[in-house]
Design an enzyme around this catalytic site. Sequence first.
Site, PDB file in Angstrom:
ATOM      1  N   GLU A  28       0.832  -1.203   0.000  1.00  0.00           N
ATOM      2  CA  GLU A  28       0.000   0.000   0.000  1.00  0.00           C
ATOM      3  C   GLU A  28       0.870   1.258   0.000  1.00  0.00           C
ATOM      4  O   GLU A  28       1.907   1.320   0.669  1.00  0.00           O
ATOM      5  CB  GLU A  28      -0.905   0.066   1.239  1.00  0.00           C
ATOM      6  N   THR A  29       0.408   2.250  -0.752  1.00  0.00           N
ATOM      7  CA  THR A  29       0.897   3.615  -0.632  1.00  0.00           C
ATOM      8  C   THR A  29      -0.273   4.480  -0.189  1.00  0.00           C
ATOM      9  O   THR A  29      -1.336   4.465  -0.823  1.00  0.00           O
ATOM     10  CB  THR A  29       1.464   4.140  -1.961  1.00  0.00           C
TER      11      THR A  29
END
Length: 262
Positions: free
Chosen positions: A46-47
Amino acid sequence: MRLPIYQLDAFTDTLFAGNPAAVVLLSEFPDDALLQSIAQENNLAETAFLAPQGEDFRLRWFTPTVEVPLCGHATLASAAVVLRSLRPNDSQVVFHTQSGALTVRRDASSYVMDLPARPVTRVPDSPDLERALGARVIELWRNDFTHLAVLESEEQVRHLQVDAGALLACGLDGCIVTAKGSGRFDIVSRFFAPGHGIDEDPVTGSAHCALLPYWAPILGKTQLMAYQASARGGVLDCSLNGDRVFLKGQAVMYLEGHINVA
């Protein structure tokens, strides 16, 4: 355009454990295509992207391939950035997300996230899923976001060798695999999400939004210690209060820098 970026390991107090997440600070949100490109370049599970919204923040989460409606570990990482680096005198932060307003408060060296519960309902057994997991599923459940497969033992969960391609062929975006724990941990789990570009997620806060409503009535308690048994591993101190799940964990800073966007 230069954007501040941080990378942290979440749900751990040790570097190179837990689940890594990137946190990118924005003044406002650009086109989604740019956000997805940054997430693909980072190539992490995830970003998180943060932009101010009044006294709070707007928060969005992207895997390398898609935007997701809820992510626990990147929310934890985002809270650590805000409460350590941006607003060190504050005791909590509110994020406005696709899953509503999420509050994260400081608790000594840890952070406590207030997330929505995602109860599951029983669905028919799936021989294809069992073949993909390589294990017998004693119960299969699902909610609007993912499936939850209950196995007979902790040992099975820990030693699964999942065929990600076969799991994707089942038409499942993701699957939580879980069993009752032993010793220190009430429950163990793993999470596989090839439909989101993640063969296995190391530590998944959002999965526990389904695990807590399932396990709490079975175990007869609402406070659970959970372990996600990926190669990196992660510990989650969890509690269920009505339709809310509270997850407590730590985060360790790995890097701080800037990204250059033309």
